[in-house]
Design a protein around this motif. Structure first.
Motif, short mmCIF file in Angstrom:
data_model
loop_
_atom_site.label_atom_id
_atom_site.label_comp_id
_atom_site.label_asym_id
_atom_site.label_seq_id
_atom_site.Cartn_x
_atom_site.Cartn_y
_atom_site.Cartn_z
N GLU A 6 0.38 -0.72 -0.14
CA GLU A 6 0.12 -0.13 0.15
C GLU A 6 0.70 1.04 0.03
N ASN A 7 1.86 1.61 0.94
CA ASN A 7 2.84 2.76 0.80
C ASN A 7 3.16 2.48 -0.29
N ASN A 60 0.34 9.55 -5.66
CA ASN A 60 -0.09 9.94 -5.72
C ASN A 60 0.85 11.19 -6.68
N GLN A 68 0.30 4.19 -3.05
CA GLN A 68 0.78 5.47 -2.77
C GLN A 68 1.19 6.51 -2.80
#
Length: 119
Positions: A88-89, A96, A92
């Protein structure tokens, strides 16, 4: 100034995508890595090409292609996340960055077309 920021961010993003492709290849993933490698690096290439466009229509067309490639890259990132190839990191962080480039491209296209910005 905005175009310079766009060129810089798209180049940095392409480097991140190449690093991601290297990681994916080590995991023996080749289908999505090939796709995201092409679309993720094409964003900056089309922005670069727009710099030497043959007029306003060509300039806008190159930025629109870059926007399409950024949108496709977002899809591949989500697919990599949903299939467990990236956490997930990482998702993201890359999503982004990709979204920020898309926003700048949309604003640049609207400006080049002479459209007023929506609030």
């Amino acid at each position: 100034m905005a175009e310079s920021k766009l060129r810089t961010q798209s180049l940095d993003f392409a480097v991140s995508i190449i690093d991601l492709v290297k990681e994916l290849k080590q995991k023996k993933e080749s289908i999505i890595s090939n796709q995201i490698g092409r679309s993720g690096t094409s964003i900056g290439a089309n922005i670069r090409e727009a710099q030497y466009a043959h007029g306003k229509a060509d300039f806008v067309a190159r930025l629109q292609i870059a926007l399409k490639e950024a949108n496709e890259t977002g899809y591949w990132l989500e697919l990599l996340f949903r299939t467990g190839y990236i956490d997930e990191n990482k998702y993201q962080e890359l999503d982004n960055a990709c979204t920020a480039i898309r926003v700048m491209l949309i604003h640049s296209i609207r400006t080049a077309k002479g459209e007023t910005q929506s609030p």
